[in-house]
Design a protein around this motif. Sequence first.
Motif, PDB file in Angstrom:
ATOM      1  N   VAL A   6       0.747  -1.294  -0.211  1.00 24.93           N
ATOM      2  CA  VAL A   6       0.017  -0.109   0.013  1.00 24.93           C
ATOM      3  C   VAL A   6       0.689   1.278  -0.068  1.00 24.93           C
ATOM      4  O   VAL A   6       1.740   1.310   0.988  1.00 24.93           O
ATOM      5  N   ARG A   8       0.502   5.313   0.369  1.00 25.89           N
ATOM      6  CA  ARG A   8      -0.468   6.354   0.635  1.00 25.89           C
ATOM      7  C   ARG A   8       0.560   7.308   1.451  1.00 25.89           C
ATOM      8  O   ARG A   8       1.030   7.238   2.271  1.00 25.89           O
ATOM      9  N   TRP A   9       0.776   8.421   0.569  1.00 26.34           N
ATOM     10  CA  TRP A   9       1.515   9.575   1.116  1.00 26.34           C
ATOM     11  C   TRP A   9       0.612  10.596   2.060  1.00 26.34           C
ATOM     12  O   TRP A   9       0.643  10.595   3.127  1.00 26.34           O
ATOM     13  N   ASP A  14      -5.853  10.967   5.037  1.00 25.44           N
ATOM     14  CA  ASP A  14      -5.685   9.995   3.948  1.00 25.44           C
ATOM     15  C   ASP A  14      -5.118   8.660   4.406  1.00 25.44           C
ATOM     16  O   ASP A  14      -6.041   7.722   4.183  1.00 25.44           O
ATOM     17  N   CYS A  15      -4.375   8.515   5.237  1.00 22.24           N
ATOM     18  CA  CYS A  15      -3.874   7.423   6.061  1.00 22.24           C
ATOM     19  C   CYS A  15      -4.990   6.713   7.019  1.00 22.24           C
ATOM     20  O   CYS A  15      -5.086   5.547   6.756  1.00 22.24           O
ATOM     21  N   HIS A  17      -8.243   7.115   6.599  1.00 22.57           N
ATOM     22  CA  HIS A  17      -9.378   6.663   5.400  1.00 22.57           C
ATOM     23  C   HIS A  17      -9.000   5.339   5.043  1.00 22.57           C
ATOM     24  O   HIS A  17      -9.585   4.524   4.801  1.00 22.57           O
ATOM     25  N   ALA A  18      -7.687   5.092   4.579  1.00 25.92           N
ATOM     26  CA  ALA A  18      -7.195   3.948   3.974  1.00 25.92           C
ATOM     27  C   ALA A  18      -6.919   2.910   5.048  1.00 25.92           C
ATOM     28  O   ALA A  18      -6.992   1.751   4.844  1.00 25.92           O
ATOM     29  N   SER A  19      -6.858   3.196   6.263  1.00 21.96           N
ATOM     30  CA  SER A  19      -6.484   2.140   7.270  1.00 21.96           C
ATOM     31  C   SER A  19      -7.657   1.053   7.320  1.00 21.96           C
ATOM     32  O   SER A  19      -7.276  -0.146   7.572  1.00 21.96           O
ATOM     33  N   TRP A  34       3.145  -1.338   4.355  1.00 21.92           N
ATOM     34  CA  TRP A  34       2.658   0.071   3.767  1.00 21.92           C
ATOM     35  C   TRP A  34       3.802   0.925   3.677  1.00 21.92           C
ATOM     36  O   TRP A  34       4.626   1.056   4.489  1.00 21.92           O
ATOM     37  N   MET A  36       5.081   4.858   3.407  1.00 23.29           N
ATOM     38  CA  MET A  36       4.238   6.086   3.911  1.00 23.29           C
ATOM     39  C   MET A  36       5.338   6.923   4.625  1.00 23.29           C
ATOM     40  O   MET A  36       6.432   6.734   4.709  1.00 23.29           O
TER      41      MET A  36
END
Length: 64
Positions: A6, A8-9, A14-15, A17-19, A34, A36
Amino acid sequence: MSKVLVIRWGAMGDCLHASAAVRAVGEAGHTVHWLMAPLYGPLAEALPGVSRVWPLAPKRFWRE
């Protein structure tokens, strides 16, 4: 199962929501790594299902 990377920067939101998706993939039996920003690494390390966090600081592509 398979391995998932994954990337996700963005911002902390944003992090977050992606979790949920990352956790679900990990709990389904996949190995999740991940990539990041280092600032948010501890957040991802605390999630169940995440096998490894790769902190990588973004480079600046312009001169000051």
